[in-house]
Design a protein around this motif. Structure first.
Motif, PDB file in Angstrom:
ATOM      1  N   LYS A 191      11.785 -11.849   8.199  1.00  0.00           N
ATOM      2  CA  LYS A 191      11.628 -13.182   8.791  1.00  0.00           C
ATOM      3  C   LYS A 191      10.143 -13.471   8.923  1.00  0.00           C
ATOM      4  CE  LYS A 191      12.202 -11.311  13.463  1.00  0.00           C
ATOM      5  NZ  LYS A 191      13.014 -11.368  14.683  1.00  0.00           N
ATOM      6  N   ILE A 192       9.818 -14.707   9.235  1.00  0.00           N
ATOM      7  CA  ILE A 192       8.420 -15.132   9.362  1.00  0.00           C
ATOM      8  C   ILE A 192       8.085 -15.245  10.850  1.00  0.00           C
ATOM      9  CG2 ILE A 192       6.759 -16.964   8.810  1.00  0.00           C
ATOM     10  CD1 ILE A 192       7.811 -15.497   6.343  1.00  0.00           C
ATOM     11  N   CYS A 193       6.973 -14.665  11.222  1.00  0.00           N
ATOM     12  CA  CYS A 193       6.502 -14.762  12.609  1.00  0.00           C
ATOM     13  C   CYS A 193       6.113 -16.211  12.881  1.00  0.00           C
ATOM     14  CB  CYS A 193       5.302 -13.841  12.822  1.00  0.00           C
ATOM     15  SG  CYS A 193       4.551 -14.022  14.468  1.00  0.00           S
ATOM     16  N   PRO A 194       6.623 -16.826  13.962  1.00  0.00           N
ATOM     17  CA  PRO A 194       6.306 -18.223  14.241  1.00  0.00           C
ATOM     18  C   PRO A 194       4.845 -18.437  14.672  1.00  0.00           C
ATOM     19  CG  PRO A 194       7.659 -17.301  15.993  1.00  0.00           C
ATOM     20  CD  PRO A 194       7.563 -16.260  14.927  1.00  0.00           C
ATOM     21  N   HIS A 195       4.149 -17.358  15.055  1.00  0.00           N
ATOM     22  CA  HIS A 195       2.771 -17.498  15.545  1.00  0.00           C
ATOM     23  C   HIS A 195       1.730 -17.308  14.441  1.00  0.00           C
ATOM     24  CE1 HIS A 195       4.371 -17.659  19.600  1.00  0.00           C
ATOM     25  NE2 HIS A 195       5.102 -16.588  19.308  1.00  0.00           N
ATOM     26  N   CYS A 196       1.861 -16.192  13.700  1.00  0.00           N
ATOM     27  CA  CYS A 196       0.839 -15.926  12.677  1.00  0.00           C
ATOM     28  C   CYS A 196       1.352 -16.162  11.255  1.00  0.00           C
ATOM     29  CB  CYS A 196       0.298 -14.504  12.821  1.00  0.00           C
ATOM     30  SG  CYS A 196       1.511 -13.226  12.393  1.00  0.00           S
ATOM     31  N   LYS A 197       2.618 -16.480  11.118  1.00  0.00           N
ATOM     32  CA  LYS A 197       3.262 -16.792   9.836  1.00  0.00           C
ATOM     33  C   LYS A 197       3.293 -15.609   8.857  1.00  0.00           C
ATOM     34  CE  LYS A 197       3.814 -21.063  11.076  1.00  0.00           C
ATOM     35  NZ  LYS A 197       4.985 -21.364  11.839  1.00  0.00           N
ATOM     36  N   SER A 198       3.189 -14.374   9.369  1.00  0.00           N
ATOM     37  CA  SER A 198       3.289 -13.212   8.486  1.00  0.00           C
ATOM     38  C   SER A 198       4.764 -12.795   8.359  1.00  0.00           C
ATOM     39  CB  SER A 198       2.439 -12.048   9.016  1.00  0.00           C
ATOM     40  OG  SER A 198       2.919 -11.655  10.283  1.00  0.00           O
ATOM     41  N   GLU A 199       5.064 -12.116   7.255  1.00  0.00           N
ATOM     42  CA  GLU A 199       6.440 -11.679   7.013  1.00  0.00           C
ATOM     43  C   GLU A 199       6.662 -10.350   7.725  1.00  0.00           C
ATOM     44  OE1 GLU A 199       8.999 -10.416   3.157  1.00  0.00           O
ATOM     45  OE2 GLU A 199       7.823 -12.252   2.957  1.00  0.00           O
ATOM     46  N   ILE A 200       7.757 -10.292   8.531  1.00  0.00           N
ATOM     47  CA  ILE A 200       8.055  -9.081   9.304  1.00  0.00           C
ATOM     48  C   ILE A 200       9.529  -8.728   9.150  1.00  0.00           C
ATOM     49  CG2 ILE A 200       6.211  -9.376  11.001  1.00  0.00           C
ATOM     50  CD1 ILE A 200       8.260 -10.664  12.846  1.00  0.00           C
ATOM     51  N   ASN A 201       9.891  -7.513   9.559  1.00  0.00           N
ATOM     52  CA  ASN A 201      11.274  -7.040   9.491  1.00  0.00           C
ATOM     53  C   ASN A 201      12.177  -7.937  10.338  1.00  0.00           C
ATOM     54  OD1 ASN A 201      13.731  -5.562  10.103  1.00  0.00           O
ATOM     55  ND2 ASN A 201      12.716  -3.808   9.166  1.00  0.00           N
ATOM     56  N   ILE A 202      13.397  -8.154   9.853  1.00  0.00           N
ATOM     57  CA  ILE A 202      14.346  -9.044  10.536  1.00  0.00           C
ATOM     58  C   ILE A 202      14.712  -8.535  11.924  1.00  0.00           C
ATOM     59  CG2 ILE A 202      16.460  -7.996   9.598  1.00  0.00           C
ATOM     60  CD1 ILE A 202      16.000 -11.729   9.814  1.00  0.00           C
ATOM     61  N   GLU A 203      14.679  -7.204  12.128  1.00  0.00           N
ATOM     62  CA  GLU A 203      15.065  -6.626  13.411  1.00  0.00           C
ATOM     63  C   GLU A 203      13.895  -6.484  14.382  1.00  0.00           C
ATOM     64  OE1 GLU A 203      17.094  -3.003  12.517  1.00  0.00           O
ATOM     65  OE2 GLU A 203      18.661  -4.027  11.380  1.00  0.00           O
ATOM     66  N   ALA A 204      12.683  -6.843  13.966  1.00  0.00           N
ATOM     67  CA  ALA A 204      11.504  -6.674  14.820  1.00  0.00           C
ATOM     68  C   ALA A 204      11.585  -7.591  16.040  1.00  0.00           C
ATOM     69  CB  ALA A 204      10.245  -6.980  14.023  1.00  0.00           C
TER      70      ALA A 204
END
Length: 160
Positions: free
Chosen positions: A137-150
């Motif tokens: 998923k995409i972090c809403p703050h920094c827009k980086s791609e992260i694990n869906i469960e993070a």
């Protein structure tokens, strides 16, 4: 002896309520639907076995009719089972039993094949659904791609 009518009435209401709750449970309703559909499905399987598969087996076995295989327990000889039954003779109908066993095995085979194919289709659909589920998923703050469960972004450490 005096019977307390209010306690008896409470018990009967409790029993009726308990019974209603039991009937309305999902498992009981699912079972009822399964039994009804099973009865309808049984007629389809019977027709498949009796009208399609058994005639083929009859041709392959040279038209053997197991239903007329019997032993007359009174020692007399009869031309067929119907004649023995008409005479009132006690008979050991092992041919009817053989036919029932063959029908059971054929029905079990047909049901097995149907369930196996339904399971294969269900497995395929499940795999497609699993493949479609995103792994990131995409972090809403920094827009980086992260694990869906993070629950915390590894880049900007914001709570998700």
């Amino acid at each position: 002896m005096v019977v307390d009518k209010s306690k008896a009435l409470e018990k009967s209401k409790g029993f009726a309520n308990e019974f209603r709750e039991f009937i309305m449970r999902g498992n009981v309703m699912d079972l009822a639907v399964g039994v009804i559909i099973g009865g309808a499905f049984q007629s389809i399987i019977n027709s498949l076995v009796n009208d399609i598969i058994m005639p083929v087996i009859s041709v392959l076995t040279g038209g053997i009719d197991f239903s007329n295989w019997f032993v007359s327990l009174d020692g007399s000889k009869y031309s067929n089972l119907a004649a023995a039954q008409e005479a009132g003779a006690a008979t050991l109908n092992y041919g009817v039993f053989i036919t029932a066993v063959i029908n059971f095995l054929l029905m079990a085979l047909v049901i097995f094949c149907i369930v196996k194919s339904l399971n294969k289709v269900s497995e395929k659909v499940k795999k497609e659904q699993e493949e479609e589920a995103p792994a990131t998923k995409i972090c809403p703050h920094c827009k980086s791609e992260i694990n869906i469960e993070a629950t915390k972004c590894p880049c900007c450490t914001s709570d998700l």
